[in-house]
Design an enzyme around this catalytic site. Structure first.
Site, mmCIF file in Angstrom:
data_model
loop_
_atom_site.group_PDB
_atom_site.id
_atom_site.type_symbol
_atom_site.label_atom_id
_atom_site.label_comp_id
_atom_site.label_asym_id
_atom_site.label_seq_id
_atom_site.Cartn_x
_atom_site.Cartn_y
_atom_site.Cartn_z
ATOM 1 N N PHE A 289 33.456 33.917 -38.154
ATOM 2 C CA PHE A 289 32.030 33.893 -38.479
ATOM 3 C C PHE A 289 31.236 34.308 -37.244
ATOM 4 O O PHE A 289 31.402 33.746 -36.169
ATOM 5 C CB PHE A 289 31.657 32.481 -38.939
ATOM 6 C CG PHE A 289 30.228 32.302 -39.385
ATOM 7 C CD1 PHE A 289 29.403 33.369 -39.694
ATOM 8 C CD2 PHE A 289 29.706 31.033 -39.526
ATOM 9 C CE1 PHE A 289 28.093 33.183 -40.110
ATOM 10 C CE2 PHE A 289 28.392 30.820 -39.945
ATOM 11 C CZ PHE A 289 27.589 31.906 -40.234
ATOM 12 N N CYS A 290 30.376 35.319 -37.384
ATOM 13 C CA CYS A 290 29.478 35.774 -36.317
ATOM 14 C C CYS A 290 30.302 36.152 -35.077
ATOM 15 O O CYS A 290 31.272 36.895 -35.179
ATOM 16 C CB CYS A 290 28.431 34.700 -36.035
ATOM 17 S SG CYS A 290 27.106 35.225 -34.915
#
Length: 579
Positions: free
Chosen positions: A313-314
């Site tokens: 994530f990210c």
């Protein structure tokens, strides 16, 4: 609102001059932004160029005419009358929604005059003759910061809501506002939520599990099964290290972790340590080695599955992809599938954060903490809040201090305020090689852990999620991951922004997402063929993941194994450490 011609002329001239002084003050402010880094910059800070005189004169004329129309409309009002605004706030701007702004001709005039001046300043900023796209984006960003700070809603004398609330409470709101301000000064940050309403491990990050491994940078959590049978292939989640992992495990109704476990998966998750002086020397390679590479090895040994599924994530996705690139360069086949949520691998357009990164700022970080040191979590949080200043700064200045209100309990904003420190060498390397020089997308350009990394050799199936209103990872940039990874990719575009679009609970099944079989190289062409699907993308993704997760087998009765024993219950110590 009867006025004399002399009063009209004086007021009109005053507001026009204020618009001009806003612009002059702003560009003086812009020109001073390089002062903090005079020794770090390899070249002199450039002067802020003004638009061509003819274009500037045209904008000034438009501003004067707009103020004349506004004043004429206000001057014609009779007592008690209200006029239709000549200029309205942008969609989503709630600063002037309260009836007090339109009930009074004075405050109605103040808000509209501000909006005219703000529009003028934005146009001047857009017209700046700056060829460098990133430099111009930075100036436009600073323009928004200045405009937001100058809003009449932020000041007691020009905010009718402050006055009305003070009268209604007989001054108690002012007293409480001062107390709120003092309390926030002691905390060192603006309160966005009721901090006392949440406790990690009690009503946040409550999915059952155990910490089965830890080193200087991570704890590895293995979550307890919630079904009798599970897919044989486990899932390893690598969240961002720039904030706490429990954004993925807030409360049961909006926990992505719990949702995955409930779907019959064995889930492992990396919980990054909130860096202290003891970790201040760690660099990018350390985060790869002690983070996803080590976690993958532990997951393999515990489950006896050679190729787990992985999700990043990210920036966690950037770290995870880099780690997979290292393992592929060493001849390993490290994972069955890869899921990336709002992740950049090509930083050519790195959103609003990208416009804040230039050679001078990166050189300053390298000089200050590049060899050792910490980026304090408070500073990192301030940067992210500034990206949405009206929503994450000024809204609370007005509510907490001018109106004397206490912010409501909101789990997402509690997480947003729970900042994390970063090791300086890691941050400096990341800023230079990703945001500034965009090296990761170039095959063999970067050496990590002694190997040249080519993400094109990461040829496993990949599910790529972007979100349409993301200001941190523009969806068009996230789409470019398809051209970098070597395997088959499925791209899905979620509604909303960086967090709300990604954490879109299947239990509520709100918003929507777009899907298409198109493999177009241009993101906008993909979007033209995409079909909108109502509900949460989680449901679409889990159906993509299941066929890549093996047969159903009996769920493991105990976490870890003889080598990796339970250290403590989830969510562990690391996530509870404060910056």
């Amino acid at each position: 609102m009867s006025v004399t011609p002399e009063q009209s002329a004086e007021a009109l001239q005053g507001m026009f001059k204020f618009g001009q002084s806003m612009a002059e003050g702003f560009f003086d402010f812009l020109g001073k932004q390089g002062v903090a880094f005079p020794q770090a910059a390899p070249t002199p800070i450039p002067q802020i160029p003004m638009p061509e005189s003819q274009e500037l004169a045209k904008l000034q004329q438009e501003l004067a005419e707009a103020h004349a129309r506004l004043w004429a409309s206000m001057a014609q009002l009779k007592p008690g009358e209200s006029a239709e605004p000549l200029i309205k706030p942008q969609p989503g701007d709630r600063r002037f929604n309260a009836p007090e702004w339109s009930a009074s001709p004075v405050f109605n005039y103040i808000r509209q005059a501000y909006l005219l001046n703000a529009d003028y300043l934005n146009k001047v900023s857009d017209a700046l003759p700056v060829a460098d796209g990133r430099a111009k984006a930075r100036m436009q960003f600073m323009t928004r910061q200045y405009i937001d700070a100058m809003a009449p809603s932020n000041f007691a004398a020009t905010n009718p809501e402050f006055i009305q609330t003070a009268l209604a409470t007989k001054g108690e709101s002012i007293t409480q506002g001062i107390k709120n301000l003092i309390g926030d000064m002691e905390k060192g940050r603006i309160s966005m939520t009721d901090d006392a309403a949440f406790e990690i491990g009690t009503n946040l990050a409550t999915t059952p599990g155990s910490v089965i491994y830890e080193n200087e940078l991570i704890q590895l959590i293995q979550y307890a099964p919630l079904t009798d049978k599970v897919h044989k292939t486990p899932l390893l989640i690598v969240p961002p290290c720039i904030n706490k992992f429990y954004i993925m495990d807030l409360q049961p109704a909006n926990s992505l972790v719990r949702f995955i476990v409930e779907q019959g998966f064995t889930v492992f998750l990396v919980s990054w340590k909130n860096a202290t002086a003891s970790e201040a020397h760690f660099g990018w390679d350390d985060y790869l080695d002690k983070g996803p590479i080590t976690a993958l090895q532990v997951v393999r040994e515990v489950t006896k599955v050679d190729k787990p599924n992985v999700l990043g994530f990210c920036v966690g996705g950037t770290i995870l992809s880099s780690a997979l690139g290292v393992l592929r360069a060493k001849g390993e086949d490290p994972a069955e599938s890869l899921t990336l949520m709002t992740t950049l691998l090509d930083f050519a357009d790195a959103g609003e954060i990208g416009c804040l990164v230039d050679e001078a700022s990166v050189a300053a970080r390298e000089a200050a903490i590049g060899k050792g040191g910490l980026l304090q979590g408070r500073e990192l949080a301030q940067v992210f809040s500034s990206l949405r200043a009206n929503d994450l700064i000024w809204q609370y200045v007005v509510g907490n201090y001018l109106k004397g209100k206490q912010p409501e309990a909101f789990d997402l904003l509690y997480w947003n305020s729970d900042s994390t420190n970063l090791a300086g060498p890691f941050l400096a390397w990341y800023l230079r090689n990703m945001y500034l020089e965009n090296n990761l997308r170039v095959p063999g350009k970067l050496e990590m852990l002694g190997t040249k990394v080519d993400l094109g050799k990461v040829d496993l199936p990949a599910y790529l999620l972007a979100t349409r209103e993301d200001h941190i990872v523009p969806w068009t940039s996230a789409y470019l991951v398809r051209q970098i990874l070597g395997g088959e990719t499925t791209f899905v575009l979620g509604a909303s922004g960086h967090i709300a679009g990604a954490i879109n609970p299947a239990s509520k099944n709100k918003r929507s997402y777009w899907v298409s079989d198109s493999t177009a190289s241009v993101p906008e062409e993909w979007l033209e063929t995409a079909a909108e699907q109502k509900g949460s993308w989680w449901l679409h993704w889990i159906e993509w993941l299941k066929p890549r997760s093996g047969d159903m087998v009996a769920a493991r009765s105990k976490p870890g194994n003889a080598k990796y024993k339970v250290i403590e219950p989830a969510p562990g110590r690391y996530v509870k450490e404060k910056a």
